[in-house]
Design a protein around this motif. Structure first.
Motif, PDB file in Angstrom:
ATOM      1  N   ALA A   1     104.776  40.370 -10.359  1.00 39.85           N
ATOM      2  CA  ALA A   1     104.690  39.004  -9.860  1.00 39.85           C
ATOM      3  C   ALA A   1     105.944  38.681  -9.058  1.00 39.85           C
ATOM      4  O   ALA A   1     106.967  39.369  -9.164  1.00 39.85           O
ATOM      5  CB  ALA A   1     104.523  38.033 -11.022  1.00 39.85           C
TER       6      ALA A   1
ATOM      7  N   HIS B   1     102.710  42.962 -15.117  1.00 39.22           N
ATOM      8  CA  HIS B   1     101.466  42.819 -15.870  1.00 39.22           C
ATOM      9  C   HIS B   1     100.668  44.099 -15.660  1.00 39.22           C
ATOM     10  O   HIS B   1     100.699  44.686 -14.581  1.00 39.22           O
ATOM     11  CB  HIS B   1     100.683  41.609 -15.375  1.00 39.22           C
ATOM     12  CG  HIS B   1     101.507  40.361 -15.377  1.00 39.22           C
ATOM     13  ND1 HIS B   1     101.639  39.569 -16.484  1.00 39.22           N
ATOM     14  CD2 HIS B   1     102.281  39.805 -14.406  1.00 39.22           C
ATOM     15  CE1 HIS B   1     102.441  38.560 -16.199  1.00 39.22           C
ATOM     16  NE2 HIS B   1     102.852  38.682 -14.946  1.00 39.22           N
TER      17      HIS B   1
ATOM     18  N   ARG C   1      96.950  36.950 -13.791  1.00 42.52           N
ATOM     19  CA  ARG C   1      96.492  35.565 -13.667  1.00 42.52           C
ATOM     20  C   ARG C   1      96.410  34.894 -15.037  1.00 42.52           C
ATOM     21  O   ARG C   1      96.832  33.748 -15.202  1.00 42.52           O
ATOM     22  CB  ARG C   1      95.137  35.535 -12.962  1.00 42.52           C
ATOM     23  CG  ARG C   1      94.550  34.167 -12.766  1.00 42.52           C
ATOM     24  CD  ARG C   1      95.313  33.394 -11.733  1.00 42.52           C
ATOM     25  NE  ARG C   1      94.741  32.058 -11.581  1.00 42.52           N
ATOM     26  CZ  ARG C   1      94.897  31.320 -10.520  1.00 42.52           C
ATOM     27  NH1 ARG C   1      95.603  31.760  -9.496  1.00 42.52           N
ATOM     28  NH2 ARG C   1      94.373  30.125 -10.444  1.00 42.52           N
TER      29      ARG C   1
ATOM     30  N   ASN D   1      98.149  35.413 -17.501  1.00 42.16           N
ATOM     31  CA  ASN D   1      99.501  35.170 -17.999  1.00 42.16           C
ATOM     32  C   ASN D   1     100.305  34.243 -17.097  1.00 42.16           C
ATOM     33  O   ASN D   1     101.520  34.132 -17.236  1.00 42.16           O
ATOM     34  CB  ASN D   1     100.228  36.503 -18.189  1.00 42.16           C
ATOM     35  CG  ASN D   1      99.732  37.216 -19.425  1.00 42.16           C
ATOM     36  OD1 ASN D   1      99.925  36.729 -20.535  1.00 42.16           O
ATOM     37  ND2 ASN D   1      99.061  38.330 -19.232  1.00 42.16           N
ATOM     38  N   GLY D   2      99.631  33.579 -16.157  1.00 37.64           N
ATOM     39  CA  GLY D   2     100.277  32.568 -15.337  1.00 37.64           C
ATOM     40  C   GLY D   2     100.837  33.016 -14.015  1.00 37.64           C
ATOM     41  O   GLY D   2     101.373  32.205 -13.265  1.00 37.64           O
ATOM     42  N   ALA D   3     100.740  34.294 -13.692  1.00 31.93           N
ATOM     43  CA  ALA D   3     101.265  34.789 -12.413  1.00 31.93           C
ATOM     44  C   ALA D   3     100.306  34.402 -11.293  1.00 31.93           C
ATOM     45  O   ALA D   3      99.125  34.728 -11.349  1.00 31.93           O
ATOM     46  CB  ALA D   3     101.455  36.293 -12.459  1.00 31.93           C
ATOM     47  N   ARG D   4     100.819  33.732 -10.297  1.00 27.50           N
ATOM     48  CA  ARG D   4      99.996  33.296  -9.175  1.00 27.50           C
ATOM     49  C   ARG D   4     100.335  34.054  -7.896  1.00 27.50           C
ATOM     50  O   ARG D   4      99.465  34.313  -7.085  1.00 27.50           O
ATOM     51  CB  ARG D   4     100.160  31.794  -8.934  1.00 27.50           C
ATOM     52  CG  ARG D   4      99.765  30.916 -10.121  1.00 27.50           C
ATOM     53  CD  ARG D   4      98.292  31.074 -10.456  1.00 27.50           C
ATOM     54  NE  ARG D   4      97.838  30.118 -11.445  1.00 27.50           N
ATOM     55  CZ  ARG D   4      97.651  30.397 -12.734  1.00 27.50           C
ATOM     56  NH1 ARG D   4      97.902  31.604 -13.193  1.00 27.50           N
ATOM     57  NH2 ARG D   4      97.197  29.480 -13.554  1.00 27.50           N
ATOM     58  N   GLU D   5     101.595  34.386  -7.703  1.00 31.62           N
ATOM     59  CA  GLU D   5     102.015  35.152  -6.530  1.00 31.62           C
ATOM     60  C   GLU D   5     102.390  36.555  -6.983  1.00 31.62           C
ATOM     61  O   GLU D   5     103.226  36.717  -7.868  1.00 31.62           O
ATOM     62  CB  GLU D   5     103.219  34.503  -5.864  1.00 31.62           C
ATOM     63  CG  GLU D   5     102.902  33.246  -5.110  1.00 31.62           C
ATOM     64  CD  GLU D   5     104.109  32.756  -4.341  1.00 31.62           C
ATOM     65  OE1 GLU D   5     104.720  33.566  -3.599  1.00 31.62           O
ATOM     66  OE2 GLU D   5     104.447  31.578  -4.505  1.00 31.62           O
ATOM     67  N   LEU D   6     101.785  37.550  -6.361  1.00 30.82           N
ATOM     68  CA  LEU D   6     102.041  38.940  -6.714  1.00 30.82           C
ATOM     69  C   LEU D   6     102.679  39.651  -5.529  1.00 30.82           C
ATOM     70  O   LEU D   6     102.282  39.442  -4.379  1.00 30.82           O
ATOM     71  CB  LEU D   6     100.745  39.633  -7.122  1.00 30.82           C
ATOM     72  CG  LEU D   6      99.969  38.934  -8.249  1.00 30.82           C
ATOM     73  CD1 LEU D   6      98.683  39.678  -8.544  1.00 30.82           C
ATOM     74  CD2 LEU D   6     100.820  38.806  -9.502  1.00 30.82           C
TER      75      LEU D   6
ATOM     76  N   HIS E   1      92.712  37.981  -2.071  1.00 24.26           N
ATOM     77  CA  HIS E   1      93.367  37.145  -3.084  1.00 24.26           C
ATOM     78  C   HIS E   1      94.891  37.180  -3.033  1.00 24.26           C
ATOM     79  O   HIS E   1      95.544  36.246  -3.501  1.00 24.26           O
ATOM     80  CB  HIS E   1      92.886  37.537  -4.484  1.00 24.26           C
ATOM     81  CG  HIS E   1      91.452  37.193  -4.719  1.00 24.26           C
ATOM     82  ND1 HIS E   1      91.033  35.920  -4.991  1.00 24.26           N
ATOM     83  CD2 HIS E   1      90.343  37.965  -4.689  1.00 24.26           C
ATOM     84  CE1 HIS E   1      89.717  35.913  -5.132  1.00 24.26           C
ATOM     85  NE2 HIS E   1      89.273  37.133  -4.947  1.00 24.26           N
ATOM     86  N   HIS E   2      95.457  38.249  -2.502  1.00 22.24           N
ATOM     87  CA  HIS E   2      96.917  38.400  -2.446  1.00 22.24           C
ATOM     88  C   HIS E   2      97.307  39.031  -1.117  1.00 22.24           C
ATOM     89  O   HIS E   2      97.789  40.169  -1.072  1.00 22.24           O
ATOM     90  CB  HIS E   2      97.408  39.236  -3.634  1.00 22.24           C
ATOM     91  CG  HIS E   2      97.064  38.622  -4.945  1.00 22.24           C
ATOM     92  ND1 HIS E   2      97.752  37.543  -5.454  1.00 22.24           N
ATOM     93  CD2 HIS E   2      96.073  38.899  -5.825  1.00 22.24           C
ATOM     94  CE1 HIS E   2      97.214  37.186  -6.610  1.00 22.24           C
ATOM     95  NE2 HIS E   2      96.193  37.982  -6.853  1.00 22.24           N
TER      96      HIS E   2
ATOM     97  N   SER F   1      87.795  33.902   1.665  1.00 20.90           N
ATOM     98  CA  SER F   1      88.429  32.977   0.730  1.00 20.90           C
ATOM     99  C   SER F   1      87.368  32.038   0.188  1.00 20.90           C
ATOM    100  O   SER F   1      86.342  31.811   0.840  1.00 20.90           O
ATOM    101  CB  SER F   1      89.538  32.173   1.411  1.00 20.90           C
ATOM    102  OG  SER F   1      88.981  31.195   2.264  1.00 20.90           O
TER     103      SER F   1
END
Length: 150
Positions: free
Chosen positions: A44, A50, A73, A75-80, A107-108, A137
Motif C-alpha cells: 500500500a 497485504h 481493501r 484491511n483499509g488500503a485504498r492506494e496500492l 482499479h489501481h 471504471s
C-alpha cells in the motif's frame, strides 16, 4: 510491433515484497497439483504489505493477485503502489495473467508490477503491460485508449 517498455530496477522495498509473496506461498501451498500454488503480496502507499494466495478452480478461481487486492481493501488500503506474485516450489516471480492486468489497470492505474524481465526482475508500470488498453471504471464504464492518460 516493437514496444519499448520502461523497466525500473527493484528497490529494497520491492525485494521485501517478493520475499513476502514467497513466504506466503511456501507456508500455504499444497503442492504441484494443488489448489494453492501462487502467493502474492501488494504494498500500500503507506508501506503496509497485504498478501493472498490463489484459489484454483476449473471455473477460473481467483488468482493470488486478486486475492491480495481484496485482502488489502479489507484491511483499509485504498492506494496500492506495487504488487508481485511468486510460484510455489521455487518457481519464482511470475507475471500477471491478462485478467489480472486488466483488473490492476482499472482499479489501481498507478500500480507498479514486479515481474521477470530480460536480465532478472524489474518493476513495470501497469499501463505499460497493457498498451492500447481500454480502461473501465464503475462511474464511466469502458473508455477508449488515450495516449495521454497517466
Amino acid at each position: 510491433m516493437n514496444i519499448d517498455i520502461p523497466v525500473a530496477e527493484l528497490t529494497e522495498a520491492d525485494r521485501e515484497l517478493v520475499e513476502a509473496a514467497r513466504e506466503i506461498v511456501e507456508a500455504h501451498t499444497d503442492g504441484e497439483d494443488g489448489l494453492h500454488t501462487v502467493g502474492a503480496a501488494v504494498r500500500a502507499a503507506d508501506g503496509t504489505v497485504h498478501g493472498g494466495i490463489n484459489v484454483y478452480h476449473f471455473t477460473g478461481g481467483p488468482c493470488a493477485e486478486l486475492v491480495a487486492l481484496g485482502a488489502a481493501r479489507a484491511n483499509g488500503a485504498r492506494e496500492l503502489s506495487a504488487i508481485v506474485a511468486v510460484g510455489n516450489q521455487g518457481r519464482g516471480v511470475l507475471g500477471p495473467c491478462g485478467r489480472d492486468r486488466q483488473v490492476l489497470l482499472d482499479h489501481h492505474p498507478g500500480i507498479r508490477v514486479l515481474l521477470p524481465v530480460p536480465g532478472g526482475l524489474g518493476s513495470v508500470h501497469i499501463r505499460d503491460l497493457l498498451p492500447f488498453a481500454t480502461a473501465w471504471s464503475p462511474d464511466g464504464g469502458s473508455t477508449p485508449y488515450a495516449a495521454d492518460v497517466g
